[in-house]
Design a protein around this motif. Structure first.
Motif, PDB file in Angstrom:
ATOM      1  N   GLY A 292      -4.091  12.025  -3.635  1.00 55.80           N
ATOM      2  CA  GLY A 292      -4.252  10.873  -3.295  1.00 55.80           C
ATOM      3  C   GLY A 292      -2.853  10.384  -2.647  1.00 55.80           C
ATOM      4  O   GLY A 292      -2.605   9.784  -1.568  1.00 55.80           O
ATOM      5  N   MET A 293      -1.494  10.950  -3.190  1.00 54.52           N
ATOM      6  CA  MET A 293      -0.116  10.778  -2.302  1.00 54.52           C
ATOM      7  C   MET A 293      -0.264  11.300  -1.095  1.00 54.52           C
ATOM      8  O   MET A 293       0.014  10.870  -0.115  1.00 54.52           O
ATOM      9  CB  MET A 293       0.779  11.167  -3.458  1.00 54.52           C
ATOM     10  N   LEU A 294      -0.714  12.514  -1.121  1.00 51.03           N
ATOM     11  CA  LEU A 294      -0.836  13.468   0.054  1.00 51.03           C
ATOM     12  C   LEU A 294      -1.474  12.586   1.223  1.00 51.03           C
ATOM     13  O   LEU A 294      -1.435  12.515   2.457  1.00 51.03           O
ATOM     14  CB  LEU A 294      -1.302  14.875   0.001  1.00 51.03           C
ATOM     15  N   LEU A 295      -2.809  12.047   0.892  1.00 49.64           N
ATOM     16  CA  LEU A 295      -3.506  11.388   1.675  1.00 49.64           C
ATOM     17  C   LEU A 295      -2.831   9.971   2.338  1.00 49.64           C
ATOM     18  O   LEU A 295      -3.030   9.973   3.384  1.00 49.64           O
ATOM     19  CB  LEU A 295      -4.935  10.919   0.959  1.00 49.64           C
ATOM     20  N   ALA A 296      -2.126   9.354   1.314  1.00 50.40           N
ATOM     21  CA  ALA A 296      -1.638   8.357   1.819  1.00 50.40           C
ATOM     22  C   ALA A 296      -0.438   8.600   2.784  1.00 50.40           C
ATOM     23  O   ALA A 296      -0.193   7.959   3.822  1.00 50.40           O
ATOM     24  CB  ALA A 296      -0.913   7.494   0.627  1.00 50.40           C
ATOM     25  N   VAL A 297       0.290   9.836   2.552  1.00 50.83           N
ATOM     26  CA  VAL A 297       1.316  10.172   3.425  1.00 50.83           C
ATOM     27  C   VAL A 297       0.522  10.630   4.805  1.00 50.83           C
ATOM     28  O   VAL A 297       1.109  10.135   5.958  1.00 50.83           O
ATOM     29  CB  VAL A 297       2.006  11.587   2.924  1.00 50.83           C
ATOM     30  N   ALA A 298      -0.602  11.352   4.810  1.00 46.49           N
ATOM     31  CA  ALA A 298      -1.319  11.633   6.024  1.00 46.49           C
ATOM     32  C   ALA A 298      -1.831  10.449   6.809  1.00 46.49           C
ATOM     33  O   ALA A 298      -1.625  10.453   8.081  1.00 46.49           O
ATOM     34  CB  ALA A 298      -2.379  12.582   5.838  1.00 46.49           C
ATOM     35  N   TYR A 299      -2.084   9.477   6.110  1.00 45.67           N
ATOM     36  CA  TYR A 299      -2.499   8.002   6.762  1.00 45.67           C
ATOM     37  C   TYR A 299      -1.020   7.355   7.123  1.00 45.67           C
ATOM     38  O   TYR A 299      -1.536   6.232   7.541  1.00 45.67           O
ATOM     39  CB  TYR A 299      -3.436   7.377   6.191  1.00 45.67           C
ATOM     40  N   ARG A 300      -0.006   7.681   7.072  1.00 43.67           N
ATOM     41  CA  ARG A 300       1.127   6.935   7.018  1.00 43.67           C
ATOM     42  C   ARG A 300       1.150   5.663   6.439  1.00 43.67           C
ATOM     43  O   ARG A 300       1.530   4.605   7.016  1.00 43.67           O
ATOM     44  CB  ARG A 300       1.324   6.801   8.753  1.00 43.67           C
ATOM     45  N   ALA A 301       0.700   5.834   5.357  1.00 43.87           N
ATOM     46  CA  ALA A 301       0.489   4.298   4.474  1.00 43.87           C
ATOM     47  C   ALA A 301       1.191   4.483   3.035  1.00 43.87           C
ATOM     48  O   ALA A 301       0.964   3.517   2.234  1.00 43.87           O
ATOM     49  CB  ALA A 301      -0.890   4.381   4.054  1.00 43.87           C
ATOM     50  N   LEU A 302       1.929   5.475   2.751  1.00 41.43           N
ATOM     51  CA  LEU A 302       2.671   5.384   1.480  1.00 41.43           C
ATOM     52  C   LEU A 302       3.900   5.097   1.632  1.00 41.43           C
ATOM     53  O   LEU A 302       5.069   5.534   2.275  1.00 41.43           O
ATOM     54  CB  LEU A 302       2.962   7.067   1.180  1.00 41.43           C
ATOM     55  N   THR A 303       4.504   3.530   1.239  1.00 38.51           N
ATOM     56  CA  THR A 303       5.624   3.184   1.232  1.00 38.51           C
ATOM     57  C   THR A 303       6.167   2.971  -0.116  1.00 38.51           C
ATOM     58  O   THR A 303       5.537   3.159  -1.202  1.00 38.51           O
ATOM     59  CB  THR A 303       5.624   1.928   1.647  1.00 38.51           C
ATOM     60  N   PHE A 304       7.508   2.814  -0.415  1.00 34.01           N
ATOM     61  CA  PHE A 304       8.107   2.637  -1.762  1.00 34.01           C
ATOM     62  C   PHE A 304       7.344   1.366  -2.570  1.00 34.01           C
ATOM     63  O   PHE A 304       6.919   1.520  -3.646  1.00 34.01           O
ATOM     64  CB  PHE A 304       9.401   2.508  -1.575  1.00 34.01           C
ATOM     65  N   GLN A 305       7.091   0.289  -1.574  1.00 32.80           N
ATOM     66  CA  GLN A 305       6.436  -0.624  -2.166  1.00 32.80           C
ATOM     67  C   GLN A 305       5.000  -0.461  -2.934  1.00 32.80           C
ATOM     68  O   GLN A 305       4.622  -0.992  -3.788  1.00 32.80           O
ATOM     69  CB  GLN A 305       6.483  -1.841  -1.303  1.00 32.80           C
ATOM     70  N   ARG A 306       4.414   0.255  -2.063  1.00 33.71           N
ATOM     71  CA  ARG A 306       2.973   0.704  -2.463  1.00 33.71           C
ATOM     72  C   ARG A 306       2.961   1.547  -3.680  1.00 33.71           C
ATOM     73  O   ARG A 306       2.296   1.366  -4.713  1.00 33.71           O
ATOM     74  CB  ARG A 306       2.144   1.139  -1.477  1.00 33.71           C
ATOM     75  N   LEU A 307       3.968   2.378  -3.633  1.00 28.86           N
ATOM     76  CA  LEU A 307       4.205   3.294  -4.697  1.00 28.86           C
ATOM     77  C   LEU A 307       4.428   2.613  -6.002  1.00 28.86           C
ATOM     78  O   LEU A 307       3.943   3.186  -7.123  1.00 28.86           O
ATOM     79  CB  LEU A 307       5.346   4.561  -4.348  1.00 28.86           C
ATOM     80  N   ARG A 308       5.563   1.723  -5.857  1.00 26.92           N
ATOM     81  CA  ARG A 308       5.931   1.185  -6.990  1.00 26.92           C
ATOM     82  C   ARG A 308       4.704   0.112  -7.803  1.00 26.92           C
ATOM     83  O   ARG A 308       4.454   0.065  -8.938  1.00 26.92           O
ATOM     84  CB  ARG A 308       6.932   0.134  -6.959  1.00 26.92           C
ATOM     85  N   GLU A 309       3.841  -0.447  -6.640  1.00 22.47           N
ATOM     86  CA  GLU A 309       2.754  -1.361  -7.075  1.00 22.47           C
ATOM     87  C   GLU A 309       1.778  -0.267  -7.813  1.00 22.47           C
ATOM     88  O   GLU A 309       1.188  -0.798  -8.932  1.00 22.47           O
ATOM     89  CB  GLU A 309       2.278  -2.044  -6.063  1.00 22.47           C
ATOM     90  N   SER A 310       1.639   0.721  -7.153  1.00 19.91           N
ATOM     91  CA  SER A 310       0.679   1.795  -7.898  1.00 19.91           C
ATOM     92  C   SER A 310       1.012   2.446  -9.467  1.00 19.91           C
ATOM     93  O   SER A 310       0.230   2.296 -10.401  1.00 19.91           O
ATOM     94  CB  SER A 310       0.485   3.064  -7.037  1.00 19.91           C
TER      95      SER A 310
END
Length: 472
Positions: A292-310
């Motif tokens: 899931g994290m690699l997908l988010a990175v591939a779609y350029r959607a993994l930010t610190f804010q989103r990671l913290r919320e997750s």
């Protein structure tokens, strides 16, 4: 009062307090410790401590000894042991990992791309937007297993698109509400992990057993959506010229590869590694979280804010499940010690029910419990009451668990307490009324009952894959 009567009073008081709105996990723990103090009370043990009070030189020593005497009760040992048992349960370790995977996928904008792609790919199918929304819901619900998250996100994404395409608001709402609940049943389902921990059933066999019933339910949903769109075109009008862009086949395939295949591959990789014995559920969940994290990175959607919320949402939900287990274990241990479980077992045995009648009665009770309670509370608190009775009626816990998973779809779809309807209403446009959402849900509720009937009539739908993969 006799001890069995006290046990039944304990159960009735708990249900009363739940309806008053008290937090369920803490209510279970408080009642378990309170009634357990009475159940395990040993007067001689306590007074042996209190009789030493005269020997104490200071008031602080006397107070400390009084506290020691008060807490000299086995219920506190039970509470500590049960807490440790739950927190060290290897099956439950998969829960936070699957939750984290779902929350990361939810925040990675993957669903937006997936819905758009499926809408273009299915534009010639009757009710194409509804079909695209339902398939997206099924994939997303499978990835997350969190009903509220799926219904809310798809309500923000798909409902405005369907209303803009002149879909009947009731029909569109029913599709989103029903599709959002599929994660309860379709593996890798968190609900099945919790049931496995509560019942001692193999999670691998549960996943294999749930796959075919889950596909049956999705098939019934799709059949209803397409069939009604054909018979009543006004509820799902065909898209006008230019509403859905024409796209060359090669470009469409590329779009499917970049939006549909990554999420589908992640789900199949996680599920396949479990079913084929390549990884334990916990190991597969860890792979899923990383994927899931690699997908988010591939779609350029993994930010610190989103990671913290997750991470925050994962910890909060996991803590709720674990403390529910602790409270339930303490409550059920005291309930059984007082003789409550024996009373229920003798009462049900005295009814002279056939196995089918018992199954129908149990499913009716779970259906009614689904109105005021969440699935986690039903599985952790009430399903264990039925588990000792399964052996009496010769019912396989695997089969019972799949029926419960199907039944729990109804807890989110049955008015007036249909939680998926309230999730959707919270983010729907003002013109979409709650009564319209309820009306749209009812046909899908009928599909759930039909799927349960199919499983009753053809139990091999549950047993087929587990027997094929793992033998009898």
């Amino acid at each position: 009062m006799t001890e069995p009567q006290i046990a039944l009073f304990m159960l009735g008081l708990f249900i009363f307090l739940v309806f008053l709105g008290f937090p369920i996990a803490f209510t279970l723990m408080a009642m378990g410790i309170g009634f357990g103090y009475y159940a395990y009370f040993d007067a001689d043990r306590m007074w042996r401590s209190f009789n030493r009070l005269d020997e104490m030189a200071s008031s602080w020593d006397s107070f400390s000894l009084w506290i020691e005497g008060f807490f000299n009760n086995r219920i506190f040992d039970l509470f500590i042991n049960q807490t440790y048992t739950v927190m060290s349960n290897e099956v439950l370790t998969a829960v936070p990992l699957f939750l984290f995977m779902g929350y990361v996928v939810e925040r990675a904008n993957i669903v937006d791309r997936l819905f758009t792609t499926l809408n273009i790919a299915s534009k010639n199918v009757p009710g194409s937007l509804g079909v695209a929304a339902l398939i997206t819901c099924a994939l997303f619900a499978t990835a997350t297993g969190i009903v509220g998250a799926v219904v809310t996100l798809m309500g923000l994404l798909a409902l405005p698109a369907m209303l803009k395409a002149r879909y009947d608001p009731s029909f569109a709402s029913g599709i989103i509400c029903a599709g959002g609940t599929l994660g309860i049943l379709i593996p890798p389902s968190i609900m099945l992990i919790v049931y496995a921990a509560a019942s001692g059933t193999s999670i691998v066999r549960l996943y294999a057993g749930a796959l075919v019933p889950g596909l049956i339910l999705v098939g019934l949903y799709l059949t209803y959506v397409i069939g009604r769109s054909l018979l009543q075109p006004s509820v799902a009008p065909k898209p006008k010229e230019g509403e859905v862009p024409d796209m060359p086949t090669g470009q469409l395939i590329l779009l499917l590869i970049t939006s549909f295949l990554p999420l589908a591959f992640l789900i199949l990789a996680v599920l396949g590694s479990i079913l084929f014995g390549l990884a334990t559920p916990t190991e597969a969940a860890a792979i899923g979280a990383l994927g899931g994290m690699l997908l988010a990175v591939a779609y350029r959607a993994l930010t610190f804010q989103r990671l913290r919320e997750s991470v925050y949402l994962t910890v909060r939900t996991t803590a709720m499940v674990c403390w529910l287990f602790v409270g339930s274990y303490v409550f059920s241990a005291v309930f059984s010690y007082l003789g409550g479980e024996s009373v229920i077992s003798e009462f049900v045995s005295g009814l002279n029910l056939t196995p089918l009648q018992f199954l129908l009665l149990a499913q009716l009770i779970i259906f009614l419990l689904g109105w005021p309670l969440e699935w986690s509370e039903i599985i952790i608190i009430f399903v264990p009451i039925f588990l000792p009775l399964l052996e009496i009626f010769g019912i396989d816990p695997l089969f019972f668990g799949i029926l419960v998973a199907l039944n729990l779809q109804t807890s989110f779809l049955t008015p007036p307490m249909a939680m998926s309807a309230y999730y959707l209403k919270g983010i729907a446009p003002p013109e979409v009324r709650l009564t319209q959402i309820f009306a749209g849900i009812l046909p899908f509720l009928a599909m759930v009952f039909i799927s349960m009937a199919i499983v009753y009539i053809f139990p091999q739908a549950v047993y087929g894959l587990p027997e094929l993969f793992y033998g009898r």
